[in-house]
Design a protein around this motif. Structure first.
Motif, mmCIF file in Angstrom:
data_model
loop_
_atom_site.group_PDB
_atom_site.id
_atom_site.type_symbol
_atom_site.label_atom_id
_atom_site.label_comp_id
_atom_site.label_asym_id
_atom_site.label_seq_id
_atom_site.Cartn_x
_atom_site.Cartn_y
_atom_site.Cartn_z
ATOM 1 N N TYR A 128 -15.454 1.149 -19.766
ATOM 2 C CA TYR A 128 -15.148 1.057 -18.338
ATOM 3 C C TYR A 128 -13.680 1.407 -18.153
ATOM 4 N N PHE A 129 -13.364 2.119 -17.065
ATOM 5 C CA PHE A 129 -11.980 2.468 -16.753
ATOM 6 C C PHE A 129 -11.764 2.356 -15.250
ATOM 7 N N SER A 130 -10.620 1.844 -14.879
ATOM 8 C CA SER A 130 -10.275 1.707 -13.465
ATOM 9 C C SER A 130 -8.783 1.951 -13.305
ATOM 10 N N SER A 131 -8.394 2.565 -12.199
ATOM 11 C CA SER A 131 -6.980 2.783 -11.920
ATOM 12 C C SER A 131 -6.763 2.836 -10.419
ATOM 13 N N ALA A 132 -5.563 2.478 -9.991
ATOM 14 C CA ALA A 132 -5.215 2.536 -8.568
ATOM 15 C C ALA A 132 -3.768 2.992 -8.429
ATOM 16 N N PHE A 133 -3.479 3.640 -7.306
ATOM 17 C CA PHE A 133 -2.138 4.113 -6.992
ATOM 18 C C PHE A 133 -1.803 3.679 -5.571
ATOM 19 N N ILE A 134 -0.529 3.391 -5.322
ATOM 20 C CA ILE A 134 -0.088 3.071 -3.977
ATOM 21 C C ILE A 134 1.293 3.686 -3.770
ATOM 22 N N ASP A 164 18.877 2.180 7.650
ATOM 23 C CA ASP A 164 18.751 3.610 7.364
ATOM 24 C C ASP A 164 18.793 3.896 5.862
ATOM 25 N N SER A 165 18.102 3.047 5.078
ATOM 26 C CA SER A 165 18.140 3.181 3.624
ATOM 27 C C SER A 165 17.129 4.181 3.069
ATOM 28 N N ASP A 166 16.119 4.562 3.839
ATOM 29 C CA ASP A 166 15.147 5.580 3.431
ATOM 30 C C ASP A 166 14.524 5.272 2.066
ATOM 31 N N LEU A 167 14.018 4.052 1.897
ATOM 32 C CA LEU A 167 13.404 3.645 0.641
ATOM 33 C C LEU A 167 11.889 3.806 0.700
ATOM 34 N N SER A 168 11.296 4.051 -0.458
ATOM 35 C CA SER A 168 9.835 4.102 -0.538
ATOM 36 C C SER A 168 9.387 3.324 -1.769
ATOM 37 N N GLY A 169 8.137 2.896 -1.746
ATOM 38 C CA GLY A 169 7.583 2.149 -2.858
ATOM 39 C C GLY A 169 6.447 2.906 -3.511
ATOM 40 N N LEU A 207 -13.135 -5.422 -26.015
ATOM 41 C CA LEU A 207 -11.701 -5.177 -25.990
ATOM 42 C C LEU A 207 -11.321 -4.716 -24.595
ATOM 43 N N SER A 208 -10.260 -5.275 -24.042
ATOM 44 C CA SER A 208 -9.810 -4.816 -22.733
ATOM 45 C C SER A 208 -8.297 -4.798 -22.690
ATOM 46 N N GLY A 209 -7.773 -3.932 -21.820
ATOM 47 C CA GLY A 209 -6.338 -3.808 -21.667
ATOM 48 C C GLY A 209 -5.993 -3.404 -20.253
ATOM 49 N N TYR A 210 -4.793 -3.774 -19.835
ATOM 50 C CA TYR A 210 -4.348 -3.508 -18.481
ATOM 51 C C TYR A 210 -2.854 -3.208 -18.511
ATOM 52 N N TYR A 211 -2.403 -2.256 -17.663
ATOM 53 C CA TYR A 211 -0.993 -1.920 -17.536
ATOM 54 C C TYR A 211 -0.686 -1.671 -16.071
ATOM 55 N N TYR A 212 0.510 -2.097 -15.634
ATOM 56 C CA TYR A 212 0.935 -1.780 -14.280
ATOM 57 C C TYR A 212 2.417 -1.433 -14.258
ATOM 58 N N TYR A 213 2.801 -0.644 -13.259
ATOM 59 C CA TYR A 213 4.194 -0.305 -12.996
ATOM 60 C C TYR A 213 4.360 -0.263 -11.484
ATOM 61 N N GLY A 264 3.947 -10.208 -4.958
ATOM 62 C CA GLY A 264 2.883 -9.852 -4.029
ATOM 63 C C GLY A 264 3.285 -8.573 -3.318
ATOM 64 N N LEU A 265 2.331 -7.885 -2.774
ATOM 65 C CA LEU A 265 2.586 -6.607 -2.122
ATOM 66 C C LEU A 265 3.630 -6.767 -1.029
ATOM 67 N N MET A 266 4.720 -6.044 -1.157
ATOM 68 C CA MET A 266 5.836 -6.016 -0.217
ATOM 69 C C MET A 266 6.551 -7.356 -0.099
ATOM 70 N N PHE A 267 6.462 -8.208 -1.116
ATOM 71 C CA PHE A 267 7.201 -9.465 -1.167
ATOM 72 C C PHE A 267 8.434 -9.235 -2.026
ATOM 73 N N GLY A 268 9.569 -9.031 -1.410
ATOM 74 C CA GLY A 268 10.803 -8.757 -2.150
ATOM 75 C C GLY A 268 10.847 -7.369 -2.745
ATOM 76 N N PRO A 269 10.594 -6.291 -1.957
ATOM 77 C CA PRO A 269 10.565 -4.944 -2.532
ATOM 78 C C PRO A 269 11.934 -4.343 -2.821
ATOM 79 N N ALA A 270 13.009 -4.906 -2.220
ATOM 80 C CA ALA A 270 14.341 -4.330 -2.412
ATOM 81 C C ALA A 270 15.389 -5.440 -2.398
ATOM 82 N N ILE A 271 16.527 -5.145 -3.040
ATOM 83 C CA ILE A 271 17.630 -6.098 -3.155
ATOM 84 C C ILE A 271 18.929 -5.362 -2.849
ATOM 85 N N GLN A 272 19.837 -6.034 -2.152
ATOM 86 C CA GLN A 272 21.153 -5.453 -1.923
ATOM 87 C C GLN A 272 21.999 -5.622 -3.172
ATOM 88 N N VAL A 273 22.545 -4.506 -3.667
ATOM 89 C CA VAL A 273 23.414 -4.494 -4.844
ATOM 90 C C VAL A 273 24.720 -3.842 -4.415
#
Length: 159
Positions: free
Chosen positions: A3-9, A19-24, A40-46, A54-63
């Protein structure tokens, strides 16, 4: 069986007038291979700029004077074995993740990674009722997931 599954966002990040023009962007992949009693199973995310808890919970930080996206990645691998003509299943699971969310000077750096090793033993009374015990060694130095050794016992009822 395989079995194989993948998702992109991909999405734009609201900038609250900066006016930071950021994308996720994020991607994940899962694979499961089953042969006889062995699974046997395996999972990877980036993820980059879509948050880590969580989705869009803390997506960016001021540095300094810049806004930078939070990056996170992780994986897990799992093996289970069900003995033929036996109600017993043994399992082991290892996973780790890290988040680039620590401001150090004018740079965004990875905080300590989280990792977890779990051993499990399951006993199937029938196809609907499973007793499961797990022992977990968890390592992390953050508020939401401190270092811990955890034993758990529970039942799973399928209907």
């Amino acid at each position: 069986n395989v079995y194989f599954s993948s998702a992109f966002i991909s999405q734009d990040i609201g900038d609250n007038g900066t006016d930071s023009d950021l994308s996720g962007f994020g991607v994940d992949a899962f694979m499961k291979i089953k042969s006889g009693g062995l699974t046997l199973s395996g999972y990877y995310y980036y993820a980059d700029g879509i948050g880590d808890a969580g989705l869009m919970f803390g997506p960016a930080i001021q540095v300094g004077s810049n806004i930078e996206t939070v990056k996170t990645q992780g994986y897990y691998a799992q093996a289970t074995y069900s003995f033929k003509d036996s109600p017993i299943t043994l399992g082991v699971n290892y996973g780790a993740s890290k988040v680039k969310d620590q401001v150090v000077g004018n740079n965004l750096e990875y905080s300590e990674s989280a990792d977890r090793l779990t051993n499990s033993l399951s006993y199937s009374f029938n196809s609907n009722l499973i007793l499961k015990s797990e022992f977990t060694l968890q390592g992390r130095h953050k508020v939401f997931a401190p270092e811990a050794n955890v034993f758990s016992l529970g039942a799973i009822f399928l209907f």
